[in-house]
Design a protein around this motif. Structure first.
Motif, PDB file in Angstrom:
ATOM      1  N   PRO A 199       0.833  -1.214   0.000  1.00 21.85           N
ATOM      2  CA  PRO A 199       0.000   0.000   0.000  1.00 21.85           C
ATOM      3  C   PRO A 199       0.860   1.253   0.000  1.00 21.85           C
ATOM      4  O   PRO A 199       2.058   1.212   0.317  1.00 21.85           O
ATOM      5  CB  PRO A 199      -0.805  -0.128   1.300  1.00 21.85           C
ATOM      6  N   ARG A 200       0.241   2.375  -0.349  1.00 20.06           N
ATOM      7  CA  ARG A 200       0.963   3.644  -0.369  1.00 20.06           C
ATOM      8  C   ARG A 200       1.455   3.975   1.039  1.00 20.06           C
ATOM      9  O   ARG A 200       0.734   3.837   2.016  1.00 20.06           O
ATOM     10  CB  ARG A 200       0.059   4.765  -0.882  1.00 20.06           C
ATOM     11  N   GLY A 201       2.698   4.438   1.119  1.00 19.21           N
ATOM     12  CA  GLY A 201       3.261   4.788   2.413  1.00 19.21           C
ATOM     13  C   GLY A 201       3.912   3.620   3.129  1.00 19.21           C
ATOM     14  O   GLY A 201       4.401   3.779   4.244  1.00 19.21           O
ATOM     15  N   ALA A 202       3.941   2.432   2.509  1.00 18.68           N
ATOM     16  CA  ALA A 202       4.522   1.261   3.176  1.00 18.68           C
ATOM     17  C   ALA A 202       6.050   1.260   3.106  1.00 18.68           C
ATOM     18  O   ALA A 202       6.694   0.531   3.852  1.00 18.68           O
ATOM     19  CB  ALA A 202       3.974  -0.023   2.549  1.00 18.68           C
ATOM     20  N   GLY A 203       6.637   2.063   2.216  1.00 20.95           N
ATOM     21  CA  GLY A 203       8.096   2.167   2.144  1.00 20.95           C
ATOM     22  C   GLY A 203       8.725   1.576   0.904  1.00 20.95           C
ATOM     23  O   GLY A 203       9.926   1.299   0.890  1.00 20.95           O
ATOM     24  N   LYS A 204       7.958   1.395  -0.169  1.00 17.60           N
ATOM     25  CA  LYS A 204       8.501   0.799  -1.398  1.00 17.60           C
ATOM     26  C   LYS A 204       9.589   1.676  -2.009  1.00 17.60           C
ATOM     27  O   LYS A 204      10.688   1.211  -2.290  1.00 17.60           O
ATOM     28  CB  LYS A 204       7.368   0.582  -2.417  1.00 17.60           C
ATOM     29  N   THR A 205       9.261   2.941  -2.204  1.00 14.18           N
ATOM     30  CA  THR A 205      10.213   3.872  -2.829  1.00 14.18           C
ATOM     31  C   THR A 205      11.419   4.085  -1.928  1.00 14.18           C
ATOM     32  O   THR A 205      12.565   4.140  -2.394  1.00 14.18           O
ATOM     33  CB  THR A 205       9.517   5.219  -3.125  1.00 14.18           C
ATOM     34  N   MET A 206      11.179   4.192  -0.625  1.00 14.75           N
ATOM     35  CA  MET A 206      12.273   4.407   0.320  1.00 14.75           C
ATOM     36  C   MET A 206      13.227   3.217   0.333  1.00 14.75           C
ATOM     37  O   MET A 206      14.462   3.383   0.374  1.00 14.75           O
ATOM     38  CB  MET A 206      11.702   4.641   1.716  1.00 14.75           C
ATOM     39  N   LEU A 207      12.665   2.014   0.287  1.00 18.78           N
ATOM     40  CA  LEU A 207      13.483   0.801   0.229  1.00 18.78           C
ATOM     41  C   LEU A 207      14.355   0.802  -1.022  1.00 18.78           C
ATOM     42  O   LEU A 207      15.564   0.547  -0.960  1.00 18.78           O
ATOM     43  CB  LEU A 207      12.569  -0.433   0.250  1.00 18.78           C
ATOM     44  N   LEU A 208      13.755   1.117  -2.167  1.00 19.02           N
ATOM     45  CA  LEU A 208      14.482   1.108  -3.437  1.00 19.02           C
ATOM     46  C   LEU A 208      15.572   2.184  -3.453  1.00 19.02           C
ATOM     47  O   LEU A 208      16.694   1.945  -3.906  1.00 19.02           O
ATOM     48  CB  LEU A 208      13.497   1.316  -4.588  1.00 19.02           C
ATOM     49  N   LYS A 209      15.236   3.372  -2.948  1.00 20.87           N
ATOM     50  CA  LYS A 209      16.224   4.460  -2.929  1.00 20.87           C
ATOM     51  C   LYS A 209      17.419   4.110  -2.059  1.00 20.87           C
ATOM     52  O   LYS A 209      18.568   4.410  -2.412  1.00 20.87           O
ATOM     53  CB  LYS A 209      15.569   5.757  -2.429  1.00 20.87           C
ATOM     54  N   SER A 210      17.156   3.493  -0.902  1.00 23.41           N
ATOM     55  CA  SER A 210      18.255   3.135  -0.003  1.00 23.41           C
ATOM     56  C   SER A 210      19.152   2.075  -0.643  1.00 23.41           C
ATOM     57  O   SER A 210      20.378   2.111  -0.505  1.00 23.41           O
ATOM     58  CB  SER A 210      17.705   2.642   1.338  1.00 23.41           C
ATOM     59  N   VAL A 211      18.539   1.126  -1.383  1.00 22.86           N
ATOM     60  CA  VAL A 211      19.322   0.092  -2.066  1.00 22.86           C
ATOM     61  C   VAL A 211      20.174   0.710  -3.175  1.00 22.86           C
ATOM     62  O   VAL A 211      21.359   0.388  -3.327  1.00 22.86           O
ATOM     63  CB  VAL A 211      18.387  -1.001  -2.633  1.00 22.86           C
ATOM     64  N   LEU A 212      19.574   1.627  -3.955  1.00 23.51           N
ATOM     65  CA  LEU A 212      20.323   2.266  -5.046  1.00 23.51           C
ATOM     66  C   LEU A 212      21.462   3.123  -4.504  1.00 23.51           C
ATOM     67  O   LEU A 212      22.558   3.161  -5.082  1.00 23.51           O
ATOM     68  CB  LEU A 212      19.376   3.135  -5.883  1.00 23.51           C
TER      69      LEU A 212
END
Length: 425
Positions: free
Chosen positions: A59-72
């Protein structure tokens, strides 16, 4: 945080599930486990030319983008990766068809001059040319490309799913070293894929499940508004923090926050609410009052369509009332302009002596304006050859929106209000 590794579906296909109460922190062991898994996938693409595909679902706000950004961020710290890895960011809200997506891929890969005026027979041929242009020699020296597809589920609705098919096909057949990472909110996104597309996807999924509670949500509000100890004006910081604490304990504020929490647990929508509250702070009123939170909440939940009705002319408002009346009488069946005009004329003959009789051309213009505002929509496709007066329509407003608009409409004639009330009785 809780992590459970799902069963393997076939070969190396793995599905991870993460339950997060707050956005991800790097101190969490379980999140680091998932980060390492995703980092290793992307590293193998960047360093060894191994193609991969994976979906981040939650769901929105679950941390998908944040997870990907931290990995990149972690991946690009490696010198060899930083030199060779190319990134292509696509968003389903912006790249609404494959042609636009292909232009954006060309732009982000800096290959506009290479493509020039070349004409390609198909999407696959064009994409293959772009990837071929990135080769410096043999396959091992080809530049790896990372495709990040935000709002992945919207790409599924593109014609024949051509973009997804070709990206997954390249990743599966090892034509070029690419990694495809999709981000989506839809749990059933795999069911939307065509068979030929699904067969080329690796079926790797990482599910991020938001499990935030309301006390966590309120605590988040307090922490966002809290001033640090290092704030230059210690006296103001102390008074501000006390007012924030009292604000979060106020019953009316709790009710407003509960409504937002029930509507969306996304912290980005919470930030919008808090920004609206902070914008009301002045020198004369140096703290946030409960009334500010309630007003900001009202603005956040304002109905855009209901607000749009406030700017309509009396004729357009009367046509909407006539449509709603037809909906009630015929139990939601579609209507056309002729039916609406007849209903409006009945009203003029029956009750109103203050409203002018409008020419049919003026009524037609008002009706078309309502369609442009998307308050009504046609049932037929745009190419259907039907006279405008007889084109079937549906009303995209409900009773509460219309009644709210009538209550707030400036100098609305009494007989129009009475007609509306009789239509909704």
């Amino acid at each position: 945080y809780k992590v459970a590794k799902g069963k393997e579906t076939c070969g190396a296909n793995i599905c991870f599930y993460i339950k997060s109460d707050l956005p991800f922190t790097h101190n969490s062991l379980s999140v680091c486990c998932i980060c390492r898994h995703l980092l290793e996938l992307l590293r193998r693409t960047a360093l060894h030319g191994e193609s991969n595909s994976v979906l981040l679902v939650g769901p929105r706000g679950a941390g998908k983008t944040m997870l990907l950004k931290s990995v990149l961020k972690e991946l690009l710290k490696e010198k060899d990766v930083n030199k060779t890895l190319m990134q292509v960011h696509l968003n389903g809200l912006l790249q609404t068809d494959d042609k636009i997506a292909l232009k954006e891929i060309t732009r982000q890969l800096h290959l506009e001059n290479v493509v020039g005026d070349k004409v390609f027979g198909s999407f696959a041929e064009n994409l293959a040319f772009l990837l071929e242009a990135l080769k410096k020699g043999d396959r091992s020296s080809s530049r790896p490309v990372l495709f990040l597809l935000d709002e992945f589920d919207l790409f599924v609705h593109h014609k024949n799913q051509t973009l997804l098919y070709n990206l997954f096909d390249v990743s599966q057949s090892a034509q070029a070293p690419i990694a495809v990472v999709g981000l989506t909110c839809r749990l059933d996104v795999l069911e939307l894929l065509e068979k030929r597309v699904k067969s080329r996807f690796s079926h790797r999924q990482i599910h991020l499940l938001s499990g935030a509670t309301f006390p966590d949500y309120v605590q988040r509000v307090q922490s966002k508004l809290w001033l640090p100890e290092q704030f230059p004006d210690q006296r103001f910081a102390h008074e501000w923090n006390n007012s924030v604490k009292a604000l979060c304990e106020d019953k009316s504020v709790e009710d407003a926050l509960q409504r937002h929490f029930n509507s969306s647990k996304d912290f980005r929508s919470l930030h919008v609410l808090l920004m609206l509250c902070l914008s009301r702070v002045t020198v004369a009123k140096p703290c946030i009052k409960p009334a500010d939170v309630l007003e900001a909440s009202r603005v956040c939940f304002a109905d855009a369509k209901a607000n749009m009705l406030h700017g309509l002319s009396i004729l357009e408002l009367c046509l909407i009332i006539a449509m709603k009346h037809l909906n009630d009488v015929y139990e939601g069946e579609p209507f056309n302009l002729q039916m609406v005009h007849n209903e409006f004329k009945k009203f003029l003959q029956r009750k109103s002596s203050t409203i002018y009789h409008f020419e049919p051309a003026v009524v037609m213009k008002a009706f078309e304006h309502l369609q442009q505002l998307e308050l009504i929509r046609p049932l037929d496709s745009p190419g259907a050859r039907t006279q405008r007066e007889f084109q079937l329509m549906r009303l995209l407003l409900d009773t509460s929106q219309i009644m709210e608009a009538l209550q707030k409409y400036p100098q609305c004639p009494t007989d129009v209000k009475q007609w509306a009330m009789s239509a909704f009785a």
